[in-house]
Design a protein around this motif. Structure first.
Motif, PDB file in Angstrom:
ATOM      1  N   GLU A 180       0.841  -1.197   0.000  1.00 39.09           N
ATOM      2  CA  GLU A 180       0.000   0.000   0.000  1.00 39.09           C
ATOM      3  C   GLU A 180       0.876   1.247   0.000  1.00 39.09           C
ATOM      4  N   ILE A 181       0.327   2.344  -0.459  1.00 39.48           N
ATOM      5  CA  ILE A 181       1.026   3.624  -0.482  1.00 39.48           C
ATOM      6  C   ILE A 181       0.303   4.570   0.456  1.00 39.48           C
ATOM      7  N   TYR A 182       1.050   5.226   1.311  1.00 37.34           N
ATOM      8  CA  TYR A 182       0.470   6.156   2.272  1.00 37.34           C
ATOM      9  C   TYR A 182       1.081   7.533   2.074  1.00 37.34           C
ATOM     10  N   ASN A 183       0.247   8.544   2.046  1.00 36.21           N
ATOM     11  CA  ASN A 183       0.695   9.917   1.862  1.00 36.21           C
ATOM     12  C   ASN A 183       0.585  10.644   3.196  1.00 36.21           C
ATOM     13  N   VAL A 184       1.736  10.864   3.822  1.00 35.93           N
ATOM     14  CA  VAL A 184       1.770  11.555   5.107  1.00 35.93           C
ATOM     15  C   VAL A 184       2.522  12.869   4.915  1.00 35.93           C
ATOM     16  N   PRO A 185       1.819  13.979   4.922  1.00 38.40           N
ATOM     17  CA  PRO A 185       2.490  15.263   4.717  1.00 38.40           C
ATOM     18  C   PRO A 185       3.393  15.606   5.888  1.00 38.40           C
ATOM     19  N   GLY A 186       4.404  16.384   5.594  1.00 35.02           N
ATOM     20  CA  GLY A 186       5.350  16.775   6.628  1.00 35.02           C
ATOM     21  C   GLY A 186       5.502  18.274   6.751  1.00 35.02           C
ATOM     22  N   ASN A 187       4.417  19.000   6.548  1.00 31.76           N
ATOM     23  CA  ASN A 187       4.438  20.468   6.600  1.00 31.76           C
ATOM     24  C   ASN A 187       5.442  21.055   5.615  1.00 31.76           C
ATOM     25  N   ASN A 188       5.595  20.393   4.485  1.00 30.26           N
ATOM     26  CA  ASN A 188       6.512  20.859   3.456  1.00 30.26           C
ATOM     27  C   ASN A 188       5.783  20.932   2.114  1.00 30.26           C
ATOM     28  N   GLU A 189       4.484  21.203   2.181  1.00 25.75           N
ATOM     29  CA  GLU A 189       3.673  21.246   0.978  1.00 25.75           C
ATOM     30  C   GLU A 189       4.075  22.420   0.101  1.00 25.75           C
ATOM     31  N   ARG A 190       3.960  22.218  -1.201  1.00 25.42           N
ATOM     32  CA  ARG A 190       4.257  23.268  -2.175  1.00 25.42           C
ATOM     33  C   ARG A 190       3.115  23.321  -3.191  1.00 25.42           C
ATOM     34  N   ILE A 191       2.880  24.521  -3.723  1.00 26.43           N
ATOM     35  CA  ILE A 191       1.887  24.625  -4.777  1.00 26.43           C
ATOM     36  C   ILE A 191       2.515  24.111  -6.074  1.00 26.43           C
ATOM     37  N   ASN A 192       1.682  23.714  -7.014  1.00 26.11           N
ATOM     38  CA  ASN A 192       2.154  23.087  -8.258  1.00 26.11           C
ATOM     39  C   ASN A 192       3.202  23.909  -8.997  1.00 26.11           C
ATOM     40  N   ILE A 193       2.993  25.210  -9.105  1.00 24.98           N
ATOM     41  CA  ILE A 193       3.920  26.043  -9.871  1.00 24.98           C
ATOM     42  C   ILE A 193       5.312  26.040  -9.238  1.00 24.98           C
ATOM     43  N   GLU A 194       5.402  25.951  -7.922  1.00 24.27           N
ATOM     44  CA  GLU A 194       6.704  25.866  -7.254  1.00 24.27           C
ATOM     45  C   GLU A 194       7.423  24.575  -7.645  1.00 24.27           C
ATOM     46  N   VAL A 195       6.693  23.479  -7.688  1.00 26.17           N
ATOM     47  CA  VAL A 195       7.273  22.189  -8.074  1.00 26.17           C
ATOM     48  C   VAL A 195       7.745  22.244  -9.525  1.00 26.17           C
ATOM     49  N   VAL A 196       6.937  22.833 -10.393  1.00 24.62           N
ATOM     50  CA  VAL A 196       7.302  22.959 -11.806  1.00 24.62           C
ATOM     51  C   VAL A 196       8.593  23.759 -11.954  1.00 24.62           C
ATOM     52  N   LYS A 197       8.700  24.869 -11.242  1.00 22.38           N
ATOM     53  CA  LYS A 197       9.904  25.702 -11.321  1.00 22.38           C
ATOM     54  C   LYS A 197      11.139  24.951 -10.843  1.00 22.38           C
ATOM     55  N   ILE A 198      11.010  24.159  -9.802  1.00 22.89           N
ATOM     56  CA  ILE A 198      12.136  23.363  -9.302  1.00 22.89           C
ATOM     57  C   ILE A 198      12.560  22.337 -10.348  1.00 22.89           C
ATOM     58  N   ILE A 199      11.596  21.667 -10.950  1.00 21.59           N
ATOM     59  CA  ILE A 199      11.907  20.659 -11.978  1.00 21.59           C
ATOM     60  C   ILE A 199      12.593  21.312 -13.175  1.00 21.59           C
ATOM     61  N   LEU A 200      12.055  22.451 -13.651  1.00 19.48           N
ATOM     62  CA  LEU A 200      12.658  23.145 -14.782  1.00 19.48           C
ATOM     63  C   LEU A 200      14.084  23.593 -14.464  1.00 19.48           C
ATOM     64  N   LYS A 201      14.306  24.066 -13.252  1.00 20.97           N
ATOM     65  CA  LYS A 201      15.645  24.490 -12.859  1.00 20.97           C
ATOM     66  C   LYS A 201      16.603  23.292 -12.871  1.00 20.97           C
ATOM     67  N   GLU A 202      16.173  22.158 -12.326  1.00 24.54           N
ATOM     68  CA  GLU A 202      17.009  20.956 -12.288  1.00 24.54           C
ATOM     69  C   GLU A 202      17.323  20.437 -13.691  1.00 24.54           C
TER      70      GLU A 202
END
Length: 58
Positions: free
Chosen positions: A19-41
């Motif tokens: 099974e897969i469990y999603n437990v957040p760790g108070n490190n949530e990001r909005i989608n555009i932030e994730v996209v910018k990180i991926i593009l930078k990498e």
């Protein structure tokens, strides 16, 4: 922090193998932030032109 640890403890004791469990760790990001990180990498510009986006029949 308490809720996070409680969730981890619950998964350890009651979780099912495979099974897969999603437990957040108070490190949530909005989608555009994730996209910018991926593009930078990927060393890509922050803005992708329509022509580039559609070049692979997407």
């Amino acid at each position: 922090m308490y809720n996070h640890c409680t969730a981890i403890n619950l998964i350890i004791h009651n979780g099912r193998v495979g099974e897969i469990y999603n437990v957040p760790g108070n490190n949530e990001r909005i989608n555009i932030e994730v996209v910018k990180i991926i593009l930078k990498e990927l060393d890509k510009p922050k803005v992708i032109k329509d022509k580039e986006r559609c070049s692979n029949n997407e």
